[in-house]
Design an enzyme around this catalytic site. Structure first.
Site, PDB file in Angstrom:
ATOM      1  N   GLU A  40      36.714  -5.671  45.315  1.00 61.36           N
ATOM      2  CA  GLU A  40      38.104  -5.550  44.873  1.00 61.36           C
ATOM      3  C   GLU A  40      38.934  -6.514  45.710  1.00 61.36           C
ATOM      4  O   GLU A  40      39.173  -6.281  46.898  1.00 61.36           O
ATOM      5  CB  GLU A  40      38.581  -4.106  45.090  1.00 61.36           C
ATOM      6  N   ARG A  44      47.347  -8.636  48.028  1.00 67.42           N
ATOM      7  CA  ARG A  44      48.239  -8.695  49.193  1.00 67.42           C
ATOM      8  C   ARG A  44      48.471 -10.124  49.649  1.00 67.42           C
ATOM      9  O   ARG A  44      49.365 -10.389  50.443  1.00 67.42           O
ATOM     10  CB  ARG A  44      47.636  -7.889  50.360  1.00 67.42           C
ATOM     11  N   THR A  68      45.518  -3.572  44.819  1.00 68.37           N
ATOM     12  CA  THR A  68      46.933  -3.601  45.223  1.00 68.37           C
ATOM     13  C   THR A  68      47.798  -4.188  44.109  1.00 68.37           C
ATOM     14  O   THR A  68      48.697  -4.977  44.353  1.00 68.37           O
ATOM     15  CB  THR A  68      47.144  -4.370  46.552  1.00 68.37           C
ATOM     16  N   LYS A 128      42.079   6.711  42.243  1.00 68.31           N
ATOM     17  CA  LYS A 128      42.074   6.346  43.663  1.00 68.31           C
ATOM     18  C   LYS A 128      42.846   7.413  44.437  1.00 68.31           C
ATOM     19  O   LYS A 128      43.812   7.985  43.933  1.00 68.31           O
ATOM     20  CB  LYS A 128      42.745   4.981  43.813  1.00 68.31           C
TER      21      LYS A 128
END
Length: 208
Positions: A40, A44, A68, A128
């Site tokens: 993943e 960011r 993210t 998640k």
């Protein structure tokens, strides 16, 4: 094999932070050598889109996704670059709705009964749980799993080689997430053999 089946088989979905897209393929190959075929790449950093494209084009054995993801724009960009799944730290109905509509597996962050209910309305079965160590860890997920029958969690935050087995063995855990198998500093320094070793160690710790 579906994306979620791949998650469960490998046991860990590493959260990969890349400052430079040129390190993406070497990182992916290092992880593959350690028995981890899912990554993943987090949004960011500005390098994320190009990193996803590089892995998608050069590493056919690696299932690459984007993490993210905070906006629909980021989500669409990630998929355009070759991301095969989307992970977000929180629940965004717009992002989840678009992914479901376009058959892109999505794992949004949900830590409250209200958020889990919202995810269920979109037909999601795996969510998640982040940050897991702050929101009560295994105890919290066990209690949430009781009323939400069939929901499984992908906890991230506080999971490591020392406790991964405890998580993996819980019936309500689908897989775990984390960045400890691919430290940002080791990627930047080109310590790819260490990343291979950390991935192999995590797999061994998870499944014996």
């Amino acid at each position: 094999m579906t994306v979620l089946e791949r998650f469960a088989r490998v046991g860990i979905v590493p959260v990969v932070v890349l400052d430079d897209a040129k390190d993406a393929v070497a990182t992916a190959n290092a992880m593959l050598a350690g028995g981890v075929d899912v990554m993943e790449i987090t949004f960011r950093t500005a390098a994320a889109p190009d990193a996803i494209r590089a892995v998608s084009e050069s590493c056919p054995d690696m299932l690459v996704g984007a993490g993210t993801i905070l906006t629909l724009e980021q989500c669409k960009k990630a998929v355009e670059m070759g991301a095969k799944f989307i992970v977000s730290p929180g629940f965004d109905a717009e992002v989840v709705g678009w992914c479901v509509e376009n058959n892109i597996p999505v794992t949004p962050g949900c830590v409250t009964p209200t958020e889990i209910t919202a995810a269920l309305k979109f037909g999601l079965k795996v969510i998640k749980f982040f940050p897991a160590n702050i929101y009560g860890g295994l105890s919290a997920m066990k209690n949430l799993a009781a009323p939400f029958v069939g929901i499984k969690f992908l906890p991230t935050g506080g999971v490591n080689a020392a406790n991964i087995r405890e998580y993996i063995d819980a019936p309500f855990i689908h897989a775990v997430g984390g960045s400890w198998v691919c430290p940002k500093a080791d990627i930047a320094a080109g310590n790819f053999e260490k990343i291979t070793a950390l991935c192999a160690e995590a797999r061994q710790a998870a499944f014996g």
